[in-house]
Write an enzyme that holds these catalytic residues in place. Structure first.
Site, short mmCIF file in Angstrom:
data_model
loop_
_atom_site.label_atom_id
_atom_site.label_comp_id
_atom_site.label_asym_id
_atom_site.label_seq_id
_atom_site.Cartn_x
_atom_site.Cartn_y
_atom_site.Cartn_z
N HIS A 125 0.86 -1.33 0.02
CA HIS A 125 -0.14 0.08 -0.01
C HIS A 125 0.98 1.15 -0.09
O HIS A 125 1.88 1.44 0.79
CB HIS A 125 -0.73 0.25 1.20
N TYR A 183 -8.67 4.76 8.60
CA TYR A 183 -8.59 5.21 10.03
C TYR A 183 -9.72 6.24 10.35
O TYR A 183 -9.68 7.41 9.57
CB TYR A 183 -7.23 5.76 10.50
N PRO A 210 -2.07 0.33 19.24
CA PRO A 210 -2.02 -0.26 18.13
C PRO A 210 -2.25 0.77 17.13
O PRO A 210 -1.83 0.50 15.81
CB PRO A 210 -2.82 -1.37 18.19
N LYS A 227 2.61 -0.26 15.15
CA LYS A 227 4.20 -0.06 15.42
C LYS A 227 4.76 -1.32 16.18
O LYS A 227 5.91 -1.62 16.13
CB LYS A 227 4.71 1.06 16.03
N TYR A 259 4.79 6.61 9.84
CA TYR A 259 3.87 5.42 9.55
C TYR A 259 4.64 4.39 8.72
O TYR A 259 4.69 3.03 9.06
CB TYR A 259 2.76 6.04 8.86
#
Ligand code: FAD
Ligand code: DHB
Length: 388
Positions: free
Chosen positions: A75, A204, A292, A296, A384
């Site tokens: 992605h 998200y 979470p 990570k 990220y």
């Protein structure tokens, strides 16, 4: 009582313990891995799913990437949803072409176990009564029972890879380690469903009813998370309630399918310093936990083990302990960056039960900022996909 010895005794066969054993084996260093659970339990335990580029590169470099390259989903962005709007964070554009790979932790564990099996060095599964001692000597020991018999494993070094609830960290005498801790007033209900994802990229979502995340495992398997009470009982979340809540919070026309796994994870931030005591080195969740939201946890475990395996290589092949002495400090730099990022993502996206409105306004302001400023978006993106 039966006595054994190994250069490195590893407690725990999660991603950290298994990968360490694999990386040591490639340097000609012998290890024995001890695990309280069964192999099938480890292979079925559903957990994380997002691998940073650095994690993917390491797995590829050490010969573990064949199935991941075939089945992993690459992605180059994620979507943020809030206030009825949707905004894409474009990793490719913001980080110079970097991305993430969606590949389940349990698949990484299966690949690792196959590699250990091929090397004739599978963990000892279903051991019990594990304890560690003589940590400040040059021959620390791990004691355990297996098949009803007592065993003692003498080693040069012990790696505590036994997760947050393991025995290694609590075996260090009081006062030798400092703990930094935060708990959050919510948890995540994790859901695995046999249905094609209703999105190409992860979503998200911040919503008045709480956070929601749409992730995936394959073209036919979807993974979801819903903010819930920290002590929620999955039984209070029948399938219908889950789908209704996901649809509202994600604001998405969701395809439904059979739910095949459901579990609640509490949320906490935790770091212990240093990540070492005598000849005991802590790695992964045994030393630190992140909420979470930034994906990570698994990546940090892999990063610790990379540092530890290199340091142990120098120690055993050249008698040089400089890498081991620097282990904790080297790891903690990355750990604290991930702690901050995970705390920040969590704070921005969840509903805090005691909030009177002030924090909600801050969250929305922050979301407006990361979705309108290229500098703010780049900061989210580089954290990220993983910093070097
Ligand atoms: P673990 O995977 O916990 O492995 C530790 C191993 O040690 C286990 O196999 C355990 O059985 C074994 N063990 C424990 N005690 C002993 C003992 N006394 N003797 C021998 N063996 C022992 N991260 C994300 O990024 N996204 C997520 O969605 C996500 N979901 C999670 C859900 C749950 C329920 C949990 C607990 C964690 C989740 N995480 C998630 C975090 C991520 O999975 C962990 O960071 C990762 O598993 C860390 O790997 P590890 O090898 O350090 O620890
Ligand atoms: C997944 C887990 C996470 O914690 C996250 O931030 C993104 C995805 C997952 O399990 O797919």
């Amino acid at each position: 009582m039966s006595d054994m010895s190994a250069q490195v005794g590893i407690v725990g066969a999660g991603p950290a313990g298994l990968l360490l054993s694999h990386l040591l084996h490639r340097q000609g260093i012998g290890s024995v891995v001890l695990e309280i659970r069964s192999r099938s339990y480890l292979e079925q335990r559903v957990r994380a799913g997002v691998l940073e580029q650095g994690t993917v590169d390491l797995l590829n470099d050490c010969g573990l990437g064949v199935r991941m390259r075939r089945e992993g989903l690459i992605h180059h962005g994620v979507e943020l949803r809030f206030s009825g709007r949707s905004h894409r964070i474009d990793f490719g554009e913001l980080t110079g072409g970097r991305g993430i790979t969606v590949y389940g932790q349990q698949e990484v564990v299966k690949d690792l176990l196959r590699a250990r099996e091929a090397a004739g060095s599978l963990p000892r599964f279903e051991v019990a009564d594990v304890s560690v001692a003589d940590l400040t000597t040059e021959r620390p020991v791990i004691r355990f029972t297996h098949g009803g018999a007592d065993h003692e494993l003498r080693c040069d070094v012990i790696a505590g890879c036994d997760g947050f609830h393991g025995i290694c960290r609590p075996s260090v005498p009081d006062g030798a380690l400092t703990e930094f801790d935060r708990t959050y007033p919510f948890g995540w209900l994790g859901i695995l469903a046999e249905v094609a994802p209703s999105t190409d990229e992860l979503i998200y979502a911040r919503h008045e009813r709480g956070f929601a995340l749409h992730s995936m495992r394959s073209p036919t398997l979807s993974r979801f998370y819903l903010q819930c009470e920290p002590d929620a009982d999955p039984a209070d979340w029948p399938d219908e309630r889950i789908w209704d809540e996901l649809r509202v919070r994600l604001d998405l026309d969701l395809a439904e399918g059979p739910i095949v796994d459901k579990g609640v994870t509490p949320m906490r931030s935790y770091v212990v310093e240093p990540m070492q005591y005598g000849r005991l080195y802590l790695a992964g969740d045994a030393a630190h936990i992140v909420p979470p939201t930034g994906a990570k946890g698994l990546n940090l475990a892999v990063a610790d083990v990379r540092v530890l395996a290199t340091a142990l290589g120098r120690f055993f092949t050249a008698g040089d302990d400089a890498g081991l002495r620097a282990y904790s400090e080297t790891c903690l730099r990355r750990v604290w960056r991930a702690e901050h990022f995970s705390w920040w993502m969590t704070s921005m996206l969840h509903r805090f039960p005691d909030d009177q409105g002030f924090e909600q306004k801050l969250q929305l302001s922050q979301l407006e900022y990361v979705t309108s400023s290229a500098a703010a978006a780049a900061s989210l993106a580089e954290n990220y996909v993983g910093l070097p």
